[in-house]
Design an enzyme around this catalytic site. Structure first.
Site, PDB file in Angstrom:
ATOM      1  N   GLU A   3     -55.090 -64.457 -86.211  1.00 12.08           N
ATOM      2  CA  GLU A   3     -56.239 -64.511 -87.412  1.00 12.08           C
ATOM      3  C   GLU A   3     -56.012 -62.899 -87.795  1.00 12.08           C
ATOM      4  O   GLU A   3     -56.680 -61.901 -87.007  1.00 12.08           O
ATOM      5  CB  GLU A   3     -57.569 -64.531 -86.561  1.00 12.08           C
ATOM      6  CG  GLU A   3     -58.575 -65.133 -87.810  1.00 12.08           C
ATOM      7  CD  GLU A   3     -59.510 -64.145 -88.433  1.00 12.08           C
ATOM      8  OE1 GLU A   3     -58.909 -63.529 -89.450  1.00 12.08           O
ATOM      9  OE2 GLU A   3     -60.419 -63.611 -87.912  1.00 12.08           O
ATOM     10  N   GLU A  10     -56.607 -54.363 -98.028  1.00  7.73           N
ATOM     11  CA  GLU A  10     -58.064 -54.489 -97.594  1.00  7.73           C
ATOM     12  C   GLU A  10     -58.603 -53.058 -97.810  1.00  7.73           C
ATOM     13  O   GLU A  10     -58.217 -52.269 -97.046  1.00  7.73           O
ATOM     14  CB  GLU A  10     -57.746 -54.998 -96.029  1.00  7.73           C
ATOM     15  CG  GLU A  10     -58.020 -56.587 -95.892  1.00  7.73           C
ATOM     16  CD  GLU A  10     -58.161 -56.593 -94.414  1.00  7.73           C
ATOM     17  OE1 GLU A  10     -58.978 -57.555 -94.190  1.00  7.73           O
ATOM     18  OE2 GLU A  10     -57.608 -56.067 -93.517  1.00  7.73           O
TER      19      GLU A  10
END
Ligand code: ADP
Length: 485
Positions: free
Chosen positions: A256, A387
């Protein structure tokens, strides 16, 4: 740290049901990101001790997997109940080591515990299949069996829930686990281990190894053939390293990884809803989640109105010490994170972005960055690709659906995406066209144990939660009966 149940504050590793110091008593320091004050010296265990934990997990699996699903379920439910009973202390530990406001910390404990409850139920539904045989004398069935000993590696942004999300399905499936929490936030993991102990999870079934040498743990997990599965949440960079190393034993992987979530507001959206959804999706955990809105796209006809209302709400957010009840935005995790956010914002401003509010590291303390809104964004800016992982909201104007979809999908990531709009045809079309594992429509909050959480592209492999979640921890075995005359 003022706890009601002081037994929850642990600093040693939890291996085979015992609290174990490092062989050479080596420790590493855990700090409170609000003021960098020292919280605990945590054992920095050796490779040999991690290998021992893995051997104990293998040994414990013999009896754990042999238990009935109901027996495992009862123990998991007890663990869940203890987490709820101790929510105040667990939240206090979490906020102290991670910085998020107490209300968010409690939300995380409830969220993590909900996975334990969900998979305690799902344990009883690991159904196999019976398949019509391909010849008259043949009978075919499919069993689901636990994959084996699981190694987990988790990040600091959700020190409780990222562990619960992996451990609950693994234990429900009959696997045993060795958990490596982030060296920045190991205390929440150790508190969960203490509650697992109290809940009667047998020795060796759940182990927590604390180490300041993540690479060494990654090497041990990927080279020790007892580990059959690694479940990792963290950066795409480290996910790729683990994938490469896992080639040695073909260790199974759930990954993830990072995200670069688009948040699209179409011209027919309810503006107030879109503003509150964007606040929730952007500023939760001070913008430090892999599903945070990274790029906010707003249709040109409502752009200025959105920026105005959004900025008004952003300016109301109260930044400070997560332990104070009025705080809505905590610190970033450390100075390195502040530097990264500063670089990203400066890069955008140098390339022509317009600063609406915020824009610099704050006055509250070393690890703070002001809640920030910027507009006039272009594709050359770092924040379109990377990000941000901080409280910075870039707002990008768009004109057509095709244009915004192209921009939204122009990223190697594919975790979460969001959009606001009410045109039914467009809603279907956009939901299908977004290249993401998860799509939130008219909502900024999508995480729940009942749904499959996970990404595509470079955001990862596998799903956590939902009726699909246990599959990541089970193998299919096909059994063929012959000569049934
Ligand atoms: P973040 O930037 O969110 O900290 P990382 O991917 O660096 O993300 O860290 C997530 C987890 O991975 C942490 O537990 C960290 O200790 C661990 N980690 C970091 N580097 C490695 C590595 N080379 N091998 C295995 N685990 C690692």
């Amino acid at each position: 740290m003022q706890l009601k149940n002081t037994s929850l504050l642990k600093s040693k590793s939890y291996i085979n049901g015992q609290w174990i110091a490092a062989e050479d008593n080596k420790t590493f320091s855990v700090k409170n990101p609000f003021n960098n004050s020292h919280l605990a010296n945590v054992s920095d265990v050796s490779q040999a001790q991690i290998s021992y934990a893995i051997a104990c997990a293998e040994n414990a699996m013999k009896t754990w997997k042999a238990k009935s699903a109901t027996e495992r379920s009862i123990i998991l439910k007890k663990w869940h109940q203890l987490q709820i009973e101790n929510i105040d202390d667990l939240a206090m530990i979490l906020t102290s080591e991670q910085g998020k406001p107490l209300t968010e910390a409690k939300g995380e404990i409830n969220y993590g515990a909900a996975y334990v409850e969900w998979f305690a139920e799902e344990a009883k539904r690991a159904y196999g299949d019976i398949i019509p045989g391909h010849q008259q004398d043949k009978r075919i069935l499919v069993l689901k069996q636990p994959v084996g000993v699981v190694g987990t590696i988790t990040p600091w942004n959700f020190p409780n829930a990222m562990i619960a999300r992996k451990i609950a399905p693994a234990l429900a499936a009959g696997c045993t686990v060795v958990i490596k929490p982030s060296e920045i936030t190991p205390l929440s993991a150790l508190a969960l281990a203490e509650l697992a102990h109290q809940a009667g999870i047998p020795r060796g079934v759940l182990n927590v190894v604390t180490s300041n040498n993540a690479e060494m743990v990654g090497d041990e997990f990927t080279t020790n053939s007892i580990i059959k599965k690694i479940s990792f949440t963290g950066s795409t960079k480290v996910g790729k390293i683990l994938m490469k190393k896992s080639a040695k034993n073909l260790t199974k992987l759930s990954l993830e990884l990072g995200g670069n979530a688009p948040f699209i507001v179409f011209e027919d959206a309810d503006l107030d809803d879109a503003v509150s959804g964007a606040i929730a999706a952007k500023f939760r955990n001070t913008g430090q989640t892999c599903i945070c809105a990274n790029r906010i796209f707003v249709h040109e006809t409502i752009h200025d109105a959105f920026v105005k209302r959004f900025t008004t709400e952003v300016q109301k957010l109260k930044t400070g010490n997560g332990l104070l009840p009025e705080t809505q935005i905590g610190p970033l995790i450390n100075v390195k994170a502040v530097k990264k956010v500063t670089t990203i914002v400066n890069d955008a401003l140098q390339k022509g972005a317009k600063l609406i509010t915020g824009g610099k590291s704050g006055n509250d303390g070393k690890n703070f960055f002001d809640t920030t809104v910027i507009t006039n964004i272009n594709a050359s800016m770092k924040l379109m690709k990377e990000e941000i992982f901080g409280p910075v909201a870039p707002i990008i104007k768009f004109n057509t659906d095709d244009e915004v979809l192209k921009m939204a999908n122009t990223t190697e990531y594919g975790l979460a995406s969001y959009f606001y709009g009410n045109n039914l045809k467009r809603v279907w079309k956009v939901a299908e066209a977004l290249e993401y594992g998860m799509v939130g429509i008219n909502t900024g909050m999508i995480s729940t144990p009942v749904a499959p959480f996970g990404g595509i592209k470079e955001s990862g492999i596998g799903r956590e939660g939902s009726k699909y979640g246990m599959d990541d921890y089970m193998i299919l075995k096909y059994i063929c009966f012959g000569d049934i005359q």
